[in-house]
Scaffold this motif. Structure first.
Motif, PDB file in Angstrom:
ATOM      1  N   ARG B 138       0.902  -1.411  -0.201  1.00  7.79           N
ATOM      2  CA  ARG B 138       0.488   0.271  -0.299  1.00  7.79           C
ATOM      3  C   ARG B 138       1.015   1.103  -0.226  1.00  7.79           C
ATOM      4  NH1 ARG B 138      -4.564   1.562   3.689  1.00  7.79           N
ATOM      5  NH2 ARG B 138      -5.265   3.650   2.288  1.00  7.79           N
ATOM      6  N   LEU B 142       0.987   4.209  -2.911  1.00  9.47           N
ATOM      7  CA  LEU B 142       1.097   5.458  -2.567  1.00  9.47           C
ATOM      8  C   LEU B 142       2.194   6.360  -3.554  1.00  9.47           C
ATOM      9  CD1 LEU B 142      -0.625   5.903   0.941  1.00  9.47           C
ATOM     10  CD2 LEU B 142      -1.542   6.838  -1.035  1.00  9.47           C
ATOM     11  N   SER B 173     -10.774   9.007   0.409  1.00 10.53           N
ATOM     12  CA  SER B 173      -9.259   9.121   1.514  1.00 10.53           C
ATOM     13  C   SER B 173      -9.672   7.503   1.513  1.00 10.53           C
ATOM     14  CB  SER B 173     -10.415   9.204   2.988  1.00 10.53           C
ATOM     15  OG  SER B 173      -9.955   9.581   3.900  1.00 10.53           O
ATOM     16  N   TYR B 174      -9.441   6.656   1.841  1.00 14.28           N
ATOM     17  CA  TYR B 174      -8.470   5.670   1.390  1.00 14.28           C
ATOM     18  C   TYR B 174      -7.314   5.669   0.453  1.00 14.28           C
ATOM     19  CZ  TYR B 174      -7.259   1.219   0.329  1.00 14.28           C
ATOM     20  OH  TYR B 174      -6.562  -0.698  -0.031  1.00 14.28           O
ATOM     21  N   LEU B 175      -8.366   6.500  -0.886  1.00 10.13           N
ATOM     22  CA  LEU B 175      -7.040   6.624  -2.234  1.00 10.13           C
ATOM     23  C   LEU B 175      -5.550   7.864  -2.079  1.00 10.13           C
ATOM     24  CD1 LEU B 175      -9.850   5.917  -4.952  1.00 10.13           C
ATOM     25  CD2 LEU B 175      -7.524   4.548  -4.160  1.00 10.13           C
ATOM     26  N   GLY B 176      -6.458   8.172  -0.536  1.00  6.35           N
ATOM     27  CA  GLY B 176      -5.366   9.833  -0.186  1.00  6.35           C
ATOM     28  C   GLY B 176      -5.652  11.409  -1.371  1.00  6.35           C
TER      29      GLY B 176
END
Lengths: 197, 197
Positions: B138, B142, B173-176
């Motif tokens: 993960r 990112l 949010s999870y993906l930023g």
DNA sequence: CGGATTTCTTAGCGTTTGTTAACGAATTGC
DNA sequence: GCAATTCGTTAACAAACGCTAAGAAATCCG
């Protein structure tokens, strides 16, 4: 005490009898500047403790661009966790930034020690947990902070080695921005600190 | 087989004698929608296996904004690794997105089993290693991919539950990225797919 | 079922970032 | 020590993102 034994000792104590089989499997290794310890696309069945020097972990993207995501200094244990655990080719490379000295050992040896000595199994758990906490913190920082805030956080952190000893382009990559962008962030900082008046 | 025993069985086999002490410490627990299993700022000494439902892990920032960084579904083990390991207050909350059923047990019990049964120690190592590989992947995503590429990667991944069952603002949010930004990314995709002619 | 809440989309604006390029400074390595 | 390479900064432009706000759509819950 041997540096690797000291490293392990931060997690668990080892008797002479427990240390001996690992000690027997160690090898010294030197890396020249830009020489690789792990190469992307190749299996990486060895772990290494850095005795002196500095290395970077980086991914080479399909377009040929490199992205540096981690650094290793003295008394850091390095390798491809993923490649060691799964046996698959490593997805990244590890390269010496300056001439570097290592002690290496095969992960297969550690795996055998997991089976034979409960103390190594515990070390393996604590090591994985320790790295998990660090990786989680890093992930959280990426998701919660802006690039500028991440640079500030690095300034305030205790990872001073990264700022002191690593070329800025790699630090930029570590923070998830381009070198140009980090340069601008720094410029903004200076003009604010030593601002008008 | 009990769902938790089945979960552990994916890592190590347990005899009846090994399973019994853990089974004795289990408790059923239900969460209503928006109810919290872990609360930011409070110690979180319990782990839970999700039997049914869905939860999100989120950080509340100083300015009150929330950032969701992870999701849990059926047969996911959840809790604050950091709080369990260090005893410190949790840095995030875990909240049910829909009515959720859990089996919970104190981490202290697991720690005791680490000491008493080598098989649990091994489970602990494998569990930490498994999570480390996931978290590393993960983190890498990112650092290597743009927001748009991360959304594409999620589409192509096998984490379909996230896209099917999670409100889009949390996925963002999870993906930023912000919810607005994810909405634009999706709009760009559609206009390209079903583009001019 | 129906009002209330939550969620998603779209728009406009300002800021930041990515990209490319050029220049000077610093470092490396022979 | 000097040539060659690498590195850091700055500039200019385009693209993407964050923020705020408003309206539409979907969902929740009594």
């Amino acid at each position: 005490m041997h540096p690797l034994r000291a490293y392990i000792h931060r997690f668990v104590p080892l008797t002479e009898d427990e240390w001996a089989p690992l000690a027997a499997g160690l090898r010294m290794h030197q890396l020249g500047r830009k020489q690789e310890f792990v190469t992307q696309g190749q299996a990486a069945p060895e772990l290494a403790l850095v005795l002196a020097g500095a290395c970077r972990l980086y991914y080479t993207r399909p377009d040929g661009e490199e992205r540096t995501t981690y650094f290793f200094f003295e008394n850091h244990l390095m390798g491809s966790y993923q490649s060691c655990l799964t046996g698959q080719p490593s997805q990244f490379s590890i390269q010496a930034l300056v001439p570097t000295e290592l002690v290496t050992f095969p992960y297969a040896l550690l795996r055998r020690l997991f089976d034979e000595y409960p103390v190594y199994e515990r070390f393996g758990r604590l090591l994985a947990e320790y790295h998990l906490l660090g990786t989680d913190a890093r992930l959280t920082e990426l998701l919660l902070l802006s690039p500028e805030q991440r640079y500030h956080a690095l300034l305030r952190s205790h990872k001073t080695k990264i700022l002191e000893r690593i070329p800025q382009q790699y630090v930029a990559s570590y923070l998830g921005v381009t070198p140009v962008s980090l340069s601008r962030i720094r410029a903004r900082l200076l003009s604010n600190d030593a601002g008008p008046m």
